[in-house]
Design an enzyme around this catalytic site. Structure first.
Site, PDB file in Angstrom:
ATOM      1  N   TYR A 114       0.853  -1.185   0.000  1.00  0.00           N
ATOM      2  CA  TYR A 114       0.000   0.000   0.000  1.00  0.00           C
ATOM      3  C   TYR A 114       0.887   1.233   0.000  1.00  0.00           C
ATOM      4  O   TYR A 114       1.499   1.585   0.995  1.00  0.00           O
ATOM      5  CB  TYR A 114      -0.908   0.018   1.235  1.00  0.00           C
ATOM      6  CG  TYR A 114      -1.896  -1.120   1.320  1.00  0.00           C
ATOM      7  CD1 TYR A 114      -2.174  -1.936   0.236  1.00  0.00           C
ATOM      8  CD2 TYR A 114      -2.567  -1.374   2.521  1.00  0.00           C
ATOM      9  CE1 TYR A 114      -3.086  -2.972   0.331  1.00  0.00           C
ATOM     10  CE2 TYR A 114      -3.488  -2.411   2.626  1.00  0.00           C
ATOM     11  CZ  TYR A 114      -3.738  -3.209   1.534  1.00  0.00           C
ATOM     12  OH  TYR A 114      -4.640  -4.247   1.635  1.00  0.00           O
ATOM     13  N   HIS A 183      -0.294 -11.877   1.537  1.00  0.00           N
ATOM     14  CA  HIS A 183      -1.210 -11.016   0.789  1.00  0.00           C
ATOM     15  C   HIS A 183      -1.919 -11.776  -0.325  1.00  0.00           C
ATOM     16  O   HIS A 183      -3.124 -11.577  -0.547  1.00  0.00           O
ATOM     17  CB  HIS A 183      -0.435  -9.823   0.219  1.00  0.00           C
ATOM     18  CG  HIS A 183      -1.267  -8.617   0.012  1.00  0.00           C
ATOM     19  ND1 HIS A 183      -0.764  -7.341   0.061  1.00  0.00           N
ATOM     20  CD2 HIS A 183      -2.582  -8.458  -0.237  1.00  0.00           C
ATOM     21  CE1 HIS A 183      -1.729  -6.464  -0.153  1.00  0.00           C
ATOM     22  NE2 HIS A 183      -2.845  -7.121  -0.352  1.00  0.00           N
ATOM     23  N   PRO A 263     -15.422  -3.565   2.689  1.00  0.00           N
ATOM     24  CA  PRO A 263     -16.757  -3.921   3.190  1.00  0.00           C
ATOM     25  C   PRO A 263     -17.859  -2.980   2.723  1.00  0.00           C
ATOM     26  O   PRO A 263     -19.036  -3.325   2.798  1.00  0.00           O
ATOM     27  CB  PRO A 263     -16.587  -3.853   4.711  1.00  0.00           C
ATOM     28  CG  PRO A 263     -15.507  -2.846   4.918  1.00  0.00           C
ATOM     29  CD  PRO A 263     -14.554  -3.080   3.775  1.00  0.00           C
ATOM     30  N   LEU A 264     -17.467  -1.805   2.227  1.00  0.00           N
ATOM     31  CA  LEU A 264     -18.443  -0.837   1.711  1.00  0.00           C
ATOM     32  C   LEU A 264     -18.433  -0.781   0.183  1.00  0.00           C
ATOM     33  O   LEU A 264     -18.886   0.192  -0.416  1.00  0.00           O
ATOM     34  CB  LEU A 264     -18.165   0.552   2.297  1.00  0.00           C
ATOM     35  CG  LEU A 264     -18.311   0.644   3.822  1.00  0.00           C
ATOM     36  CD1 LEU A 264     -17.819   1.999   4.325  1.00  0.00           C
ATOM     37  CD2 LEU A 264     -19.744   0.408   4.249  1.00  0.00           C
ATOM     38  N   GLY A 267     -16.987   2.196  -1.366  1.00  0.00           N
ATOM     39  CA  GLY A 267     -17.808   3.384  -1.168  1.00  0.00           C
ATOM     40  C   GLY A 267     -19.168   3.318  -1.831  1.00  0.00           C
ATOM     41  O   GLY A 267     -20.029   4.160  -1.575  1.00  0.00           O
ATOM     42  N   PHE A 268     -19.415   2.299  -2.670  1.00  0.00           N
ATOM     43  CA  PHE A 268     -20.677   2.226  -3.398  1.00  0.00           C
ATOM     44  C   PHE A 268     -21.878   2.093  -2.471  1.00  0.00           C
ATOM     45  O   PHE A 268     -22.901   2.756  -2.658  1.00  0.00           O
ATOM     46  CB  PHE A 268     -20.647   1.057  -4.385  1.00  0.00           C
ATOM     47  CG  PHE A 268     -21.901   0.917  -5.203  1.00  0.00           C
ATOM     48  CD1 PHE A 268     -22.167   1.788  -6.242  1.00  0.00           C
ATOM     49  CD2 PHE A 268     -22.824  -0.084  -4.924  1.00  0.00           C
ATOM     50  CE1 PHE A 268     -23.326   1.670  -7.006  1.00  0.00           C
ATOM     51  CE2 PHE A 268     -23.980  -0.220  -5.676  1.00  0.00           C
ATOM     52  CZ  PHE A 268     -24.239   0.660  -6.716  1.00  0.00           C
TER      53      PHE A 268
END
Length: 392
Positions: A114, A183, A263-264, A267-268
Site C-alpha cells: 500500500y 497477501h 466492506p463498503l 464506497g458504493f
C-alpha cells in the site's frame, strides 16, 4: 431524545457532510477535511476535536482466533492517496488514525504494497505513542524494493518473508506485528514453507498471529495444520458475497476469524457514488467491472434497498452495510477505510445499528433478489484470488 437517537442524528449529519462533494458527481477528488463551503470540520484537529467528542466510542470486541479486536477496524490502504486519488494531507491521515484510537478502534490494517511502503510509515508514526493499545495487521507476498518501493511480482519464499518483516517492523516503528498475512498465495511456493517461515517468526516474537488473504480453501486447511491461522481476509460486502459458499463455513469449522476488506464496496454502498460519478485519474474504481455505467445502474438497486432501510432503522447506508456483515457471524470484522474524520465516525457508529431476527431475514431476502452485475475486481486481480498453493 434518547442517547442512541442523538448519536445517530450526529452520525447521519456527519455522513451527509462528508459525502457532499461526491454526490455532486465527482469521486476521487482531493478529500480534504473541509465542508463544501471550505470550512474545516470540528474533527480535523489533532485528537478529533469536537466532532469526536460528540461521537460514539466503540466498545464491542470480537475474536479472530485467539486475538481480540474491535468490532470495526480501520483499513489504511487509501491513506497514501494512490488508490482512490489524492488525500488531503499525510498529517490528516495521522490525525484520523489517532482519532480512531481515541474512539475505541483497536484493529489497524495495512500492507507492504500500500503506497508502496507509505501506508505502513503513516500507520507506524500515528500509532507509536499508543502501540500497546492497538493491534497492527500488515501483509507480505510481493517483491517490493525496501528503499524505492518499486513493486514486482509475487514472492513468498521464506528468506524473502523474513526480509520483508524486518522492513515492516522498521516502518511500523514496533518490535512485533500482531497479525501478519500472506497477501496473495504464491503459486511457486508451497504453503507449508510459508507457514513454517511464519511459525519461526512467531517463535522469535516478531509476529504474534498470522492469516491469509484471498487463498484457495485447501490452502487454508494446509496452512492451518502447520501454524494455526487467526484470520482470513477476503473481500466481502453486499455486492461481493463469494466467501459465503466455502470460506466462511471453513472458518467456522476451524475456528478462524474473518476480516472483510472493501466492506463498503469501495464506497458504493454508502450511496455516495452513482452511474454519473466521474472518477479522478488513477482512481482504482474506474477499472472495477461492477462500476461500469451499465452495471452500476443495475447495482443501484442495492443502494435503494439500503436507503429504504436507513429510513426504517435511523442509520446511514454505510452503517447498515457494515452491520449486515457483522450480523452474519460473531467472528466477522469489517475494516472500512477512511480518509475523512466524518467517514471514520460514521463507521464507528455502526455499533448502534443491529438487525433483529426478522429484520435480518427480510433484508437478506430482498438482497438475494437483486442480481449483481459485473465482477468485484478487474480480471488480472481476480485471477490472483482463490489460488491453491503447490504441494511440497
Amino acid at each position: 431524545m434518547s442517547d442512541n437517537n442523538s448519536r445517530r442524528r450526529f452520525l447521519l449529519g456527519a455522513a451527509g457532510l462528508a459525502a457532499a462533494p461526491v454526490v455532486a458527481g465527482v469521486a476521487g477528488c482531493t478529500p480534504g477535511e473541509q465542508t463544501p463551503a471550505g470550512r474545516r470540520t470540528a474533527g480535523s484537529a489533532a485528537g478529533g476535536g469536537a466532532t469526536a467528542a460528540n461521537a460514539i466510542t466503540l466498545a464491542a470486541r470480537r475474536r479472530l482466533g485467539s486475538l481480540e479486536v474491535s468490532s470495526v477496524g480501520l483499513g489504511c490502504q487509501t491513506m497514501p492517496g494512490t488508490l482512490y486519488g489524492p488525500v488531503s494531507s499525510r498529517e490528516n491521515m495521522i490525525t484520523i488514525i489517532r482519532t480512531a484510537v481515541d474512539q475505541g478502534v483497536t484493529l489497524f490494517d495495512t500492507a507492504e504494497v500500500y503506497g508502496p511502503l507509505e501506508s505502513e510509515r503513516i500507520l507506524g508514526e500515528a500509532l507509536q505513542p499508543v502501540r500497546d493499545r492497538v493491534v497492527i495487521a500488515t501483509k507480505f507476498g510481493f517483491e517490493v524494493d525496501q528503499q524505492t518501493g518499486e513493486r514486482g511480482g509475487l514472492d513468498s519464499r521464506p528468506d524473502h518473508i523474513r526480509q520483508a518483516v524486518d522492513g515492516m517492523l522498521q516502518r511500523l516503528r514496533t518490535d512485533r506485528i500482531d497479525l501478519l498475512y500472506q497477501h496473495r498465495v504464491d503459486p511457486a511456493v508451497p504453503i507449508e514453507d510459508v507457514a513454517g517461515a511464519v511459525k519461526e517468526l512467531i517463535t522469535t516474537g516478531k509476529v504474534r498471529h498470522w492469516g491469509l488473504s484471498e487463498p484457495g480453501v485447501q490452502t487454508i486447511r494446509r496452512a492451518h495444520t502447520v501454524q494455526p491461522l487467526a484470520a482470513i481476509q477476503n473481500q466481502y460486502n453486499l455486492l461481493a458475497r463469494d466467501p459465503e459458499e466455502q470460506v466462511l463455513p471453513l472458518c467456522e469449522e476451524l475456528g478462524i476469524g474473518f476480516v472483510c476488506w472493501a466492506p463498503l464496496s469501495y464506497g458504493f454502498t454508502t450511496g455516495t457514488i452513482n452511474p454519473y460519478t466521474r472518477f479522478a485519474e488513477g482512481d482504482f474504481r474506474a477499472s472495477v467491472p461492477q462500476f461500469s455505467r451499465e452495471n452500476m445502474t443495475a447495482n443501484m438497486a442495492v443502494v435503494q434497498l439500503l436507503q429504504n432501510w436507513g429510513v426504517r432503522k435511523g442509520a446511514t447506508p454505510g452503517q447498515l452495510s457494515l452491520a449486515w456483515l457483522q450480523a452474519q457471524k460473531p467472528w466477522i470484522v469489517p475494516i472500512p477505510s477512511a480518509t475523512r474524520t466524518a467517514h471514520l465516525l460514521e463507521n464507528i457508529g455502526t455499533e448502534d445499528v443491529t438487525f433483529a431476527g426478522d429484520e435480518l431475514r427480510d433484508f437478506t431476502t430482498a438482497l438475494n433478489a437483486i442480481r449483481i452485475r459485473g465482477e468485484r475486481v478487474p480480471a488480472p486481480v481476480l485471477a490472483g484470488t482463490g489460488v491453491e498453493a503447490p504441494r511440497p
